[in-house]
Design a protein around this motif. Structure first.
Motif, PDB file in Angstrom:
ATOM      1  N   GLN A 176      -2.579  -4.680   5.053  1.00  0.00           N
ATOM      2  CA  GLN A 176      -1.960  -3.997   6.187  1.00  0.00           C
ATOM      3  C   GLN A 176      -0.590  -4.628   6.405  1.00  0.00           C
ATOM      4  O   GLN A 176      -0.481  -5.835   6.597  1.00  0.00           O
ATOM      5  CB  GLN A 176      -2.845  -4.168   7.435  1.00  0.00           C
ATOM      6  N   GLY A 177       0.468  -3.822   6.305  1.00  0.00           N
ATOM      7  CA  GLY A 177       1.815  -4.363   6.436  1.00  0.00           C
ATOM      8  C   GLY A 177       2.836  -3.251   6.540  1.00  0.00           C
ATOM      9  O   GLY A 177       2.488  -2.072   6.724  1.00  0.00           O
ATOM     10  N   LEU A 178       4.115  -3.600   6.388  1.00  0.00           N
ATOM     11  CA  LEU A 178       5.214  -2.663   6.595  1.00  0.00           C
ATOM     12  C   LEU A 178       5.743  -2.078   5.286  1.00  0.00           C
ATOM     13  O   LEU A 178       5.889  -2.780   4.290  1.00  0.00           O
ATOM     14  CB  LEU A 178       6.371  -3.339   7.325  1.00  0.00           C
ATOM     15  N   THR A 181       9.904   0.836   8.009  1.00  0.00           N
ATOM     16  CA  THR A 181       9.596   0.445   9.388  1.00  0.00           C
ATOM     17  C   THR A 181       8.199   0.904   9.809  1.00  0.00           C
ATOM     18  O   THR A 181       7.850   0.813  10.981  1.00  0.00           O
ATOM     19  CB  THR A 181      10.635   1.032  10.360  1.00  0.00           C
ATOM     20  N   HIS A 182       7.424   1.423   8.866  1.00  0.00           N
ATOM     21  CA  HIS A 182       6.109   1.954   9.186  1.00  0.00           C
ATOM     22  C   HIS A 182       5.020   1.003   8.704  1.00  0.00           C
ATOM     23  O   HIS A 182       5.060   0.515   7.569  1.00  0.00           O
ATOM     24  CB  HIS A 182       5.912   3.333   8.541  1.00  0.00           C
ATOM     25  N   GLU A 183       4.045   0.768   9.567  1.00  0.00           N
ATOM     26  CA  GLU A 183       2.918  -0.052   9.169  1.00  0.00           C
ATOM     27  C   GLU A 183       1.952   0.801   8.358  1.00  0.00           C
ATOM     28  O   GLU A 183       1.613   1.925   8.740  1.00  0.00           O
ATOM     29  CB  GLU A 183       2.217  -0.624  10.398  1.00  0.00           C
ATOM     30  N   ASN A 266       8.848   7.020   4.070  1.00  0.00           N
ATOM     31  CA  ASN A 266      10.254   6.729   4.403  1.00  0.00           C
ATOM     32  C   ASN A 266      11.030   7.945   4.889  1.00  0.00           C
ATOM     33  O   ASN A 266      12.232   7.852   5.182  1.00  0.00           O
ATOM     34  CB  ASN A 266      10.975   6.070   3.221  1.00  0.00           C
ATOM     35  N   ALA A 277       3.484   0.794  -1.182  1.00  0.00           N
ATOM     36  CA  ALA A 277       3.481  -0.550  -0.603  1.00  0.00           C
ATOM     37  C   ALA A 277       3.331  -1.583  -1.708  1.00  0.00           C
ATOM     38  O   ALA A 277       2.508  -1.424  -2.613  1.00  0.00           O
ATOM     39  CB  ALA A 277       2.343  -0.692   0.393  1.00  0.00           C
ATOM     40  N   TYR A 279       2.155  -5.390  -2.234  1.00  0.00           N
ATOM     41  CA  TYR A 279       1.345  -6.323  -1.461  1.00  0.00           C
ATOM     42  C   TYR A 279       0.699  -7.344  -2.386  1.00  0.00           C
ATOM     43  O   TYR A 279       0.626  -7.173  -3.605  1.00  0.00           O
ATOM     44  CB  TYR A 279       0.260  -5.574  -0.681  1.00  0.00           C
TER      45      TYR A 279
END
Length: 287
Positions: A176-178, A181-183, A266, A277, A279
């Protein structure tokens, strides 16, 4: 049945639209004064494509998923598909774990139903999330809730016994992250195992295991092999605030992460690598 009813055992109530004084009630016989029960909104399904309803699926506040068999032309013969009229059984029981300490998970929302995966014998796949948000105390509850995709492996004439979490493979939220600017979230990709299992379960628990009261209180959508649903995390201390929410899109058959981009993160109008993402999980970096 209505939440203010004196009935505690969650029957399915049917009324003829052309003769409102004619009605039927199919009893689940599950519930008590100290564990009151209510059905979620029923889902009516035509299983054999003859444009006549064959089965009605509904969850309840005690975590049961019921299948009502309405194939008979005589309404008096309509019944719960599993068990007997005297001792009906649910098709599935949603619990937050296995073993004697496992807690039942309420099912407030209407179920989603679609055909079984190709090559898998059964009547339907049934999708639902667990959780509740209408009783005092719900806004501050942090019980572990889950999302399920389970197989109805019966037929119109023969049904298996009921089953639970131990009969499912497990998916999980692994990141779970960015992104910009969206998680965002990334989920596991445990492969299907139809040889010994009957579907999948994903606990609504972020990496790290902190329970935030995340739950599902709205029906899922089924689109192009994906199951799409929203979750709710109530605002701590104030149920009147909006809280927060996740939009989840999973592979409907496996419950795992999609192997393609389904959301334009985006906002550039494209579904491409810019929406992926990067990660780290167990020391390895993934995209």
């Amino acid at each position: 049945n209505h939440s203010d009813s004196a009935e505690t055992q969650a029957p399915l109530f049917l009324v003829r639209v052309d003769a409102q004084t004619v009605y039927y009630s199919i009893a689940t016989k599950y519930g008590s004064a100290i564990a009151e029960n209510r059905l979620s909104t029923p889902k009516l399904v035509d299983l054999n494509n003859d444009r006549i309803i064959d089965a009605i699926y509904a969850g309840d506040m005690q975590g049961n998923v019921w299948k009502f068999d309405v194939t008979s032309t005589a309404a008096a013969s309509w019944k719960i598909a599993h068990g007997t009229v005297a001792a009906p059984e649910p098709m599935f029981v949603a619990k937050d774990g296995t073993g004697g300490s496992a807690v039942r998970q309420p099912i407030q929302t209407q179920l989603g139903v679609t055909l079984p995966p190709s090559g898998v014998a059964g009547d339907a796949m049934v999708f639902f999330g667990t959780g509740r948000y209408f009783v005092n105390g719900d806004a501050t509850a942090t019980d572990k809730q889950s999302f399920y995709g389970v197989l109805d492996d019966g037929s119109l004439t023969a049904y298996s016994t009921s089953y639970d979490r131990s009969d499912l493979w497990t998916q999980s939220i692994i990141y779970q992250g960015l992104v910009v600017t969206h998680e965002v979230r990334v989920t596991s990709t445990t492969p299907t195992n139809w040889a010994t299992k009957k579907g999948w379960v994903m606990d609504l628990v972020p990496p790290g295991g902190a329970l935030k009261g995340e739950r599902v209180i709205s029906p899922p959508l089924l689109r192009f092999g994906r199951v799409i649903f929203n979750t709710l995390e109530p605002s701590v201390g104030d149920p009147c605030l909006q809280g927060s929410s996740w939009l989840m899109e999973l592979d409907a058959e496996s419950g795992g992460n999609l192997d393609y981009v389904a959301l334009d993160i985006n906002g550039d109008g494209q579904f491409d690598s810019g929406d992926m993402a990067s990660y780290t999980n167990d020391g390895s970096t993934f995209t």
